[in-house]
Motif scaffolding. Structure first.
Motif, PDB file in Angstrom:
ATOM      1  N   ILE A 114       0.841  -1.206   0.000  1.00  0.00           N
ATOM      2  CA  ILE A 114       0.000   0.000   0.000  1.00  0.00           C
ATOM      3  C   ILE A 114       0.875   1.255   0.000  1.00  0.00           C
ATOM      4  CG2 ILE A 114      -1.654   1.335   1.368  1.00  0.00           C
ATOM      5  CD1 ILE A 114      -2.836  -1.376   2.288  1.00  0.00           C
ATOM      6  N   ASN A 115       1.906   1.259   0.826  1.00  0.00           N
ATOM      7  CA  ASN A 115       2.806   2.412   0.861  1.00  0.00           C
ATOM      8  C   ASN A 115       3.488   2.647  -0.485  1.00  0.00           C
ATOM      9  OD1 ASN A 115       3.991   2.121   4.342  1.00  0.00           O
ATOM     10  ND2 ASN A 115       2.189   3.111   3.482  1.00  0.00           N
ATOM     11  N   ARG A 116       3.859   1.558  -1.163  1.00  0.00           N
ATOM     12  CA  ARG A 116       4.506   1.700  -2.481  1.00  0.00           C
ATOM     13  C   ARG A 116       3.568   2.350  -3.495  1.00  0.00           C
ATOM     14  NH1 ARG A 116       6.443  -3.522  -1.441  1.00  0.00           N
ATOM     15  NH2 ARG A 116       4.902  -4.426  -2.878  1.00  0.00           N
ATOM     16  N   ALA A 117       2.270   2.183  -3.281  1.00  0.00           N
ATOM     17  CA  ALA A 117       1.283   2.791  -4.183  1.00  0.00           C
ATOM     18  C   ALA A 117       1.078   4.272  -3.883  1.00  0.00           C
ATOM     19  CB  ALA A 117      -0.042   2.040  -4.085  1.00  0.00           C
ATOM     20  N   GLY A 118       1.797   4.798  -2.883  1.00  0.00           N
ATOM     21  CA  GLY A 118       1.697   6.206  -2.544  1.00  0.00           C
ATOM     22  C   GLY A 118       0.612   6.511  -1.530  1.00  0.00           C
ATOM     23  N   LEU A 119       0.122   5.484  -0.848  1.00  0.00           N
ATOM     24  CA  LEU A 119      -0.945   5.645   0.132  1.00  0.00           C
ATOM     25  C   LEU A 119      -0.453   5.297   1.530  1.00  0.00           C
ATOM     26  CD1 LEU A 119      -3.594   3.840  -2.052  1.00  0.00           C
ATOM     27  CD2 LEU A 119      -3.858   6.204  -1.255  1.00  0.00           C
ATOM     28  N   LYS A 120      -0.910   6.052   2.512  1.00  0.00           N
ATOM     29  CA  LYS A 120      -0.664   5.698   3.904  1.00  0.00           C
ATOM     30  C   LYS A 120      -1.615   4.564   4.290  1.00  0.00           C
ATOM     31  CE  LYS A 120       0.618  10.457   5.023  1.00  0.00           C
ATOM     32  NZ  LYS A 120       0.419  11.597   5.957  1.00  0.00           N
ATOM     33  N   VAL A 121      -1.368   3.937   5.450  1.00  0.00           N
ATOM     34  CA  VAL A 121      -2.193   2.792   5.817  1.00  0.00           C
ATOM     35  C   VAL A 121      -2.397   2.710   7.326  1.00  0.00           C
ATOM     36  CG1 VAL A 121      -0.201   1.219   5.811  1.00  0.00           C
ATOM     37  CG2 VAL A 121      -2.516   0.284   5.587  1.00  0.00           C
ATOM     38  N   ILE A 122      -3.632   2.415   7.712  1.00  0.00           N
ATOM     39  CA  ILE A 122      -3.962   2.047   9.089  1.00  0.00           C
ATOM     40  C   ILE A 122      -4.173   0.545   9.115  1.00  0.00           C
ATOM     41  CG2 ILE A 122      -5.645   2.225  10.959  1.00  0.00           C
ATOM     42  CD1 ILE A 122      -6.353   5.009   9.892  1.00  0.00           C
ATOM     43  N   VAL A 123      -3.429  -0.157   9.938  1.00  0.00           N
ATOM     44  CA  VAL A 123      -3.629  -1.595  10.127  1.00  0.00           C
ATOM     45  C   VAL A 123      -4.685  -1.770  11.215  1.00  0.00           C
ATOM     46  CG1 VAL A 123      -2.555  -3.782  10.746  1.00  0.00           C
ATOM     47  CG2 VAL A 123      -1.273  -2.092   9.418  1.00  0.00           C
TER      48      VAL A 123
END
Length: 416
Positions: A114-123
């Motif tokens: 997800i980060n590689r796609a340019g998006l932050k992430v909440i697990v």
């Protein structure tokens, strides 16, 4: 002289560092604005297959369907983060003992994807009810102290798995929608349990922002009963969920009580159609209740339908109903010195189609509802994440690899 100057510089640097450490952060490391929940479990395998690597990996479930380009399309639509639900039950099942490390590693790999796609992430650790072959769900975690202890340890290890990630790109939510303390007081069990989950997560991940919540399905009412000062940590974002008005957002949902399954066909807002058309739809719902509901429940369900419709049948009534959760949370945040950017509307949305039900909510109603909720969240300075990518509430996908109507995503793309 040069040595003295160097010593003074070193001393000043140390003093500045100590001063910085002494100052409260007053803000979370992780920041976000506009997001989407990745759904799960629409095709999830039963627990009897959880020992099979081919059945359970990669993990979570969306990894079997979404590729890099699908995530990048969400970035291109104007989203800046995804909330990634992770089913905790396999981490608590004896079926996965040989695969446990692989499961944690796969969650981490998903975060990085997800980060590689340019998006932050909440697990987001997202328990659902037990049932079928699934032995452990929300009720078991809340009702059995030993299982809750195991959940705390799972939280500790998941936080440790994520601990080295960039804290500006990754945040951790120890439990979604705790189903506990739904009584009038609402604080008998959850505050202490959340403190245990917080302590376990923070002991493993010292830099990550943690997403915390109120009890009883993360309602605004439950959040307003939480004392945030009981957790002495500034690196926290507080979340609440709102699907108000439930009568409209969950039409036909068979898992949402014994009333909603009979309700389909209502527009959003109710005033979107002529009154005669609305009354005809309500008569159809009443006839369905009379034909299918248990006899002893029929009068109560019919009265509840009338009560619910009366609470939102004018624009002013609907406005009041939908504004209430936001105003409640804003008042709580101001009373406790919490900045709006440290509040998130973690879930909201409108059902598209209950699985197996032929009725499909028109896309324009869903888009209008999502637009109105986004407007409220952003007016209060809160971030938000729509539920969800696919499935019953899907805004990108529907069921069986079909695509949802594009109305909601077009609304999101049109935001400024």
């Amino acid at each position: 002289m040069a040595l003295l100057t160097a010593m003074i510089k070193t001393l000043l640097t140390a003093l500045l560092l100590l001063s910085a450490l002494a100052l409260p952060a007053h803000a979370a490391t992780f920041s976000m604005k506009r997001g989407l929940n990745l759904d799960q479990w629409t095709t999830w395998v039963g627990e009897e297959q959880w020992s099979d690597p081919k059945a359970i990996l990669p993990y979570p479930e969306w990894r079997k369907f979404l590729k890099d380009q699908d995530l990048k399309a969400l970035k291109d639509a104007g989203l800046d983060f995804l909330r990634m639900p992770v089913d905790p039950s396999p981490f608590l099942s004896d079926k996965t003992l040989a695969l446990r490390d692989d499961l944690y590693a796969s969650v981490l790999d998903s975060v990085r994807m997800i980060n590689r796609a340019g998006l932050k992430v909440i697990v987001d650790m997202h328990l659902i009810p037990s049932g079928g072959s699934r032995k452990i769900g929300m009720a078991e975690v809340m009702d059995d102290p030993q299982i809750f202890d195991a959940y705390v340890e799972m939280t500790r290890k998941m936080a440790r798995t994520l601990a080295a990630e960039d804290p500006t790109q990754v945040a951790f939510e120890p439990m979604n929608e705790p189903v506990v303390d739904c009584d009038a007081d609402g604080t008998s069990l959850w505050p202490e349990r959340q403190q245990r989950l917080f302590a376990a997560a923070r002991s493993s991940a010292t830099k990550l922002t943690l997403i915390l919540t109120g009890a009883c399905y993360s309602s605004s009412t439950a959040l307003a009963k939480i004392d945030p000062k009981a957790i002495a940590d500034d690196n926290i974002i507080w979340t609440f969920h709102s699907y108000d008005p439930f009568l409209l957002t969950h039409q036909g949902a068979t898992w949402a009580g014994d009333f909603i399954p009979y309700v389909t066909g209502l527009p959003y807002p109710l005033s979107a159609v002529p009154r005669a058309e609305l009354e005809a739809t309500l008569d159809t719902i009443r006839a369905r209740i009379k034909a299918k509901a248990p006899w002893l429940r029929q009068s109560g369900l019919l009265a509840y339908l009338d009560e619910q419709v009366a609470s939102m049948d004018t624009p002013d009534k609907l406005l009041s109903l939908m504004d209430a959760p936001f105003e409640r949370v804003e008042a709580w945040a101001k009373a406790n010195g919490i900045k709006p950017e440290n509040i998130t509307l973690g879930e909201f949305g409108m059902i598209r189609q209950e699985y197996g039900n032929p009725y499909i909510m028109p896309g324009q109603y869903r888009a209008a509802y999502v637009k109105d909720m986004i407007k409220r969240a952003e007016a209060h300075g809160f971030s938000w994440s729509v539920w969800s990518y696919g499935g019953a509430f899907g805004v990108v996908d529907a069921f069986n690899s079909e695509k949802a109507e594009s109305d909601v995503m077009e609304t999101i793309r049109g935001l400024h």
